[in-house]
Write a protein that holds these residues in place. Structure first.
Motif, PDB file in Angstrom:
ATOM      1  N   MET A   1       6.135  17.490   0.728  1.00 41.37           N
ATOM      2  CA  MET A   1       5.576  17.238  -0.583  1.00 41.37           C
ATOM      3  C   MET A   1       4.478  16.174  -0.528  1.00 41.37           C
ATOM      4  O   MET A   1       3.418  16.350  -1.091  1.00 41.37           O
ATOM      5  N   TYR A   2       4.760  15.066   0.171  1.00 42.82           N
ATOM      6  CA  TYR A   2       3.765  14.002   0.292  1.00 42.82           C
ATOM      7  C   TYR A   2       3.322  13.920   1.745  1.00 42.82           C
ATOM      8  O   TYR A   2       4.034  13.398   2.595  1.00 42.82           O
ATOM      9  N   ASP A   3       2.120  14.424   2.026  1.00 44.90           N
ATOM     10  CA  ASP A   3       1.592  14.412   3.390  1.00 44.90           C
ATOM     11  C   ASP A   3       1.058  13.046   3.791  1.00 44.90           C
ATOM     12  O   ASP A   3       1.087  12.693   4.963  1.00 44.90           O
ATOM     13  N   ASN A   4       0.552  12.286   2.820  1.00 42.74           N
ATOM     14  CA  ASN A   4      -0.026  10.968   3.087  1.00 42.74           C
ATOM     15  C   ASN A   4       0.515   9.974   2.070  1.00 42.74           C
ATOM     16  O   ASN A   4       0.245  10.084   0.874  1.00 42.74           O
ATOM     17  N   VAL A   5       1.257   8.999   2.579  1.00 40.83           N
ATOM     18  CA  VAL A   5       1.879   7.978   1.739  1.00 40.83           C
ATOM     19  C   VAL A   5       1.199   6.648   2.038  1.00 40.83           C
ATOM     20  O   VAL A   5       1.095   6.238   3.195  1.00 40.83           O
ATOM     21  N   LEU A   6       0.753   5.976   0.989  1.00 36.21           N
ATOM     22  CA  LEU A   6       0.097   4.669   1.125  1.00 36.21           C
ATOM     23  C   LEU A   6       1.038   3.571   0.672  1.00 36.21           C
ATOM     24  O   LEU A   6       1.613   3.654  -0.418  1.00 36.21           O
ATOM     25  N   VAL A   7       1.169   2.533   1.504  1.00 35.86           N
ATOM     26  CA  VAL A   7       1.928   1.357   1.106  1.00 35.86           C
ATOM     27  C   VAL A   7       1.053   0.120   1.309  1.00 35.86           C
ATOM     28  O   VAL A   7       0.762  -0.273   2.416  1.00 35.86           O
ATOM     29  N   PRO A   8       0.592  -0.474   0.212  1.00 37.93           N
ATOM     30  CA  PRO A   8      -0.114  -1.744   0.309  1.00 37.93           C
ATOM     31  C   PRO A   8       0.922  -2.835   0.577  1.00 37.93           C
ATOM     32  O   PRO A   8       2.014  -2.816   0.003  1.00 37.93           O
ATOM     33  N   THR A   9       0.615  -3.778   1.451  1.00 39.69           N
ATOM     34  CA  THR A   9       1.583  -4.814   1.769  1.00 39.69           C
ATOM     35  C   THR A   9       0.909  -6.163   1.967  1.00 39.69           C
ATOM     36  O   THR A   9      -0.211  -6.244   2.451  1.00 39.69           O
ATOM     37  N   ASP A  10       1.640  -7.198   1.549  1.00 43.88           N
ATOM     38  CA  ASP A  10       1.182  -8.565   1.796  1.00 43.88           C
ATOM     39  C   ASP A  10       2.221  -9.353   2.594  1.00 43.88           C
ATOM     40  O   ASP A  10       2.103 -10.546   2.769  1.00 43.88           O
ATOM     41  N   GLY A  11       3.262  -8.669   3.055  1.00 46.95           N
ATOM     42  CA  GLY A  11       4.294  -9.313   3.843  1.00 46.95           C
ATOM     43  C   GLY A  11       5.386  -9.979   3.029  1.00 46.95           C
ATOM     44  O   GLY A  11       6.333 -10.527   3.590  1.00 46.95           O
ATOM     45  N   SER A  12       5.298  -9.927   1.712  1.00 47.20           N
ATOM     46  CA  SER A  12       6.300 -10.565   0.851  1.00 47.20           C
ATOM     47  C   SER A  12       7.591  -9.747   0.852  1.00 47.20           C
ATOM     48  O   SER A  12       7.627  -8.616   1.321  1.00 47.20           O
ATOM     49  N   ASP A  13       8.652 -10.338   0.298  1.00 46.66           N
ATOM     50  CA  ASP A  13       9.933  -9.632   0.208  1.00 46.66           C
ATOM     51  C   ASP A  13       9.801  -8.330  -0.572  1.00 46.66           C
ATOM     52  O   ASP A  13      10.356  -7.304  -0.177  1.00 46.66           O
TER      53      ASP A  13
END
Length: 148
Positions: A1-13
């Protein structure tokens, strides 16, 4: 269903919780994980906004992204990471558009009251601007519990 998943991250919990969900979703769907860290010099006081500080933030971002990519790959998920400069919300939406992202997974601290007004909300901007679904991982910020 989702071929490309984006996760923005700043290293926080809260970002780490979003990473866990994003890896799970990409693995479940056999998709690719895109890990994004933004360096927004405009959020720094002008007195510290120098090239060396920007470079240090980029290096920290590269370390964060590299850690998430390794985590995803250790779980059998194809992943790539990117560190870019600019307004976080705008860059997240732009990246999603340019890389055929099917789902954005990101966290929010669940700030209310004055905490939300002061900090603004990158997540809220992305939810309003993105042309793809945004899965928001909500974590209550204990410091804001009295603002309710």
């Amino acid at each position: 269903m989702y071929d490309n998943v984006l996760v923005p991250t700043d290293g926080s919990d809260v970002s780490e919780k979003a990473v866990e969900h994003a890896i799970h979703q990409a693995k479940q769907d056999g998709g690719k994980l895109h890990v994004l860290h933004t360096v927004d010099a405009d959020t720094l006081p002008s007195s510290v906004s120098s090239i060396s500080v920007d470079d240090e933030f980029k290096e920290m971002g590269e370390d964060i992204v590299e850690g998430v990519v390794k985590q995803a790959e250790s779980e059998g998920v194809e992943a790539e990471g990117t560190v870019i400069s600019g307004s976080s919300a705008e860059q997240i939406v732009k990246y999603a558009d340019e890389h055929d992202i099917d789902l954005i997974v990101m966290g929010t601290h669940g700030r209310t009251g004055i905490g939300r007004v002061i900090s603004g909300s990158v997540t809220e901007h992305v939810v309003r601007s993105a042309t793809v679904p945004v899965l928001v991982i909500h974590i209550e910020d204990p410091a804001d519990a009295d603002d309710d």
